[in-house]
Design a protein around this motif. Structure first.
Motif, short mmCIF file in Angstrom:
data_model
loop_
_atom_site.label_atom_id
_atom_site.label_comp_id
_atom_site.label_asym_id
_atom_site.label_seq_id
_atom_site.Cartn_x
_atom_site.Cartn_y
_atom_site.Cartn_z
N ALA A 54 17.67 -8.30 -12.42
CA ALA A 54 16.93 -7.10 -12.81
C ALA A 54 15.50 -7.44 -13.21
CB ALA A 54 17.66 -6.39 -13.95
N TYR A 55 15.34 -8.53 -13.93
CA TYR A 55 14.02 -8.95 -14.39
C TYR A 55 13.11 -9.29 -13.20
CZ TYR A 55 10.77 -11.11 -17.74
OH TYR A 55 9.68 -11.42 -18.52
N LEU A 56 13.67 -9.95 -12.20
CA LEU A 56 12.92 -10.26 -10.99
C LEU A 56 12.34 -8.99 -10.39
CD1 LEU A 56 11.98 -11.88 -8.49
CD2 LEU A 56 14.31 -11.59 -7.60
N PHE A 57 13.17 -7.97 -10.24
CA PHE A 57 12.69 -6.75 -9.59
C PHE A 57 11.77 -5.94 -10.49
CE2 PHE A 57 16.09 -8.11 -6.87
CZ PHE A 57 15.47 -8.01 -5.63
N ARG A 58 11.88 -6.10 -11.79
CA ARG A 58 10.88 -5.49 -12.69
C ARG A 58 9.52 -6.16 -12.50
NH1 ARG A 58 15.16 -5.77 -16.64
NH2 ARG A 58 16.07 -3.70 -16.84
N ILE A 59 9.53 -7.47 -12.37
CA ILE A 59 8.28 -8.20 -12.13
C ILE A 59 7.66 -7.75 -10.80
CG2 ILE A 59 7.29 -10.47 -11.56
CD1 ILE A 59 9.36 -11.67 -13.55
N LEU A 60 8.47 -7.64 -9.78
CA LEU A 60 7.97 -7.28 -8.46
C LEU A 60 7.38 -5.87 -8.43
CD1 LEU A 60 10.74 -8.85 -6.22
CD2 LEU A 60 8.39 -9.67 -6.53
N LYS A 61 7.77 -5.01 -9.36
CA LYS A 61 7.22 -3.65 -9.41
C LYS A 61 5.84 -3.61 -10.06
CE LYS A 61 9.55 -0.03 -10.07
NZ LYS A 61 10.36 1.10 -10.49
N LYS A 62 5.45 -4.68 -10.74
CA LYS A 62 4.14 -4.70 -11.40
C LYS A 62 3.04 -4.79 -10.35
CE LYS A 62 5.65 -6.71 -15.74
NZ LYS A 62 5.45 -7.77 -16.70
N GLU A 63 1.92 -4.17 -10.68
CA GLU A 63 0.78 -4.18 -9.77
C GLU A 63 0.34 -5.62 -9.48
OE1 GLU A 63 -3.70 -2.37 -9.47
OE2 GLU A 63 -2.23 -1.37 -10.75
N GLY A 64 0.17 -5.90 -8.21
CA GLY A 64 -0.28 -7.22 -7.80
C GLY A 64 0.82 -8.25 -7.70
N CYS A 65 2.05 -7.87 -7.98
CA CYS A 65 3.17 -8.83 -7.97
C CYS A 65 4.17 -8.59 -6.84
CB CYS A 65 3.91 -8.78 -9.30
SG CYS A 65 2.92 -9.33 -10.70
N ASP A 66 4.03 -7.52 -6.11
CA ASP A 66 5.01 -7.19 -5.08
C ASP A 66 4.74 -8.00 -3.81
OD1 ASP A 66 6.90 -6.18 -3.42
OD2 ASP A 66 6.24 -4.10 -3.56
N ILE A 67 5.34 -9.17 -3.77
CA ILE A 67 5.15 -10.06 -2.62
C ILE A 67 5.87 -9.55 -1.37
CG2 ILE A 67 4.74 -12.10 -4.05
CD1 ILE A 67 7.65 -12.94 -3.50
N PHE A 68 6.69 -8.52 -1.53
CA PHE A 68 7.45 -7.98 -0.40
C PHE A 68 6.92 -6.63 0.07
CE2 PHE A 68 10.83 -10.22 -2.99
CZ PHE A 68 10.76 -11.38 -2.27
N LYS A 69 5.76 -6.22 -0.40
CA LYS A 69 5.28 -4.86 -0.13
C LYS A 69 5.09 -4.57 1.36
CE LYS A 69 0.46 -5.98 -1.05
NZ LYS A 69 -0.60 -5.83 -2.05
N ARG A 70 4.94 -5.56 2.18
CA ARG A 70 4.74 -5.34 3.62
C ARG A 70 6.05 -5.28 4.40
NH1 ARG A 70 -0.52 -9.13 4.63
NH2 ARG A 70 -1.99 -7.79 3.53
N LEU A 71 7.15 -5.54 3.73
CA LEU A 71 8.44 -5.48 4.43
C LEU A 71 8.83 -4.03 4.69
CD1 LEU A 71 10.69 -8.12 2.62
CD2 LEU A 71 9.68 -8.30 4.88
N PRO A 72 9.36 -3.75 5.87
CA PRO A 72 9.88 -2.40 6.12
C PRO A 72 11.09 -2.14 5.22
CG PRO A 72 9.98 -3.78 8.11
CD PRO A 72 9.45 -4.63 7.01
#
Length: 108
Positions: A54-72
């Motif tokens: 859960a913590y991982l995905f909270r981090i990924l939701k932060k601005e500038g942290c979504d390393i997967f934003k280009r994935l479909p």
């Protein structure tokens, strides 16, 4: 070559990095025995592993942290499921079950 696709390598690397993220230095048995907030939140099931996922995905939701934003979306859902499964599988309680499955899979 071809055995591990890029997607699987990405999953393994992120899962390995994140599997203990945010741990407090205590273990699942302690959290369950003391009915900690984490134990209550995760119903005493793979408490720290659920927390880390859960913590991982909270981090990924932060601005500038979504390393997967280009994935479909379909790939993102697949990656999320895979990462959660991988992190939950690091619960030591499941070690012997997983090792038995792995060993029998190699014997087939």
């Amino acid at each position: 070559d071809g055995y591990l696709e890029d997607f699987n390598i990405l999953s393994l690397l992120v899962g390995a990095i994140a599997h203990d993220v945010g741990h407090d230095g205590l273990n699942n048995a302690f959290h369950a025995a003391t009915m900690s907030e984490l134990a209550i939140t995760y119903n005493s099931i793979s408490i720290l592993e659920n927390f880390s996922a859960a913590y991982l995905f909270r981090i990924l939701k932060k601005e500038g942290c979504d390393i997967f934003k280009r994935l479909p979306d379909p790939e993102l859902k697949k990656l999320r499921t895979r990462l959660i499964d991988m992190i939950l599988d690091t619960d030591a309680k499941n070690h012997f079950i997983l090792m038995t499955r792995f060993k029998h899979g190699l014997e087939m």
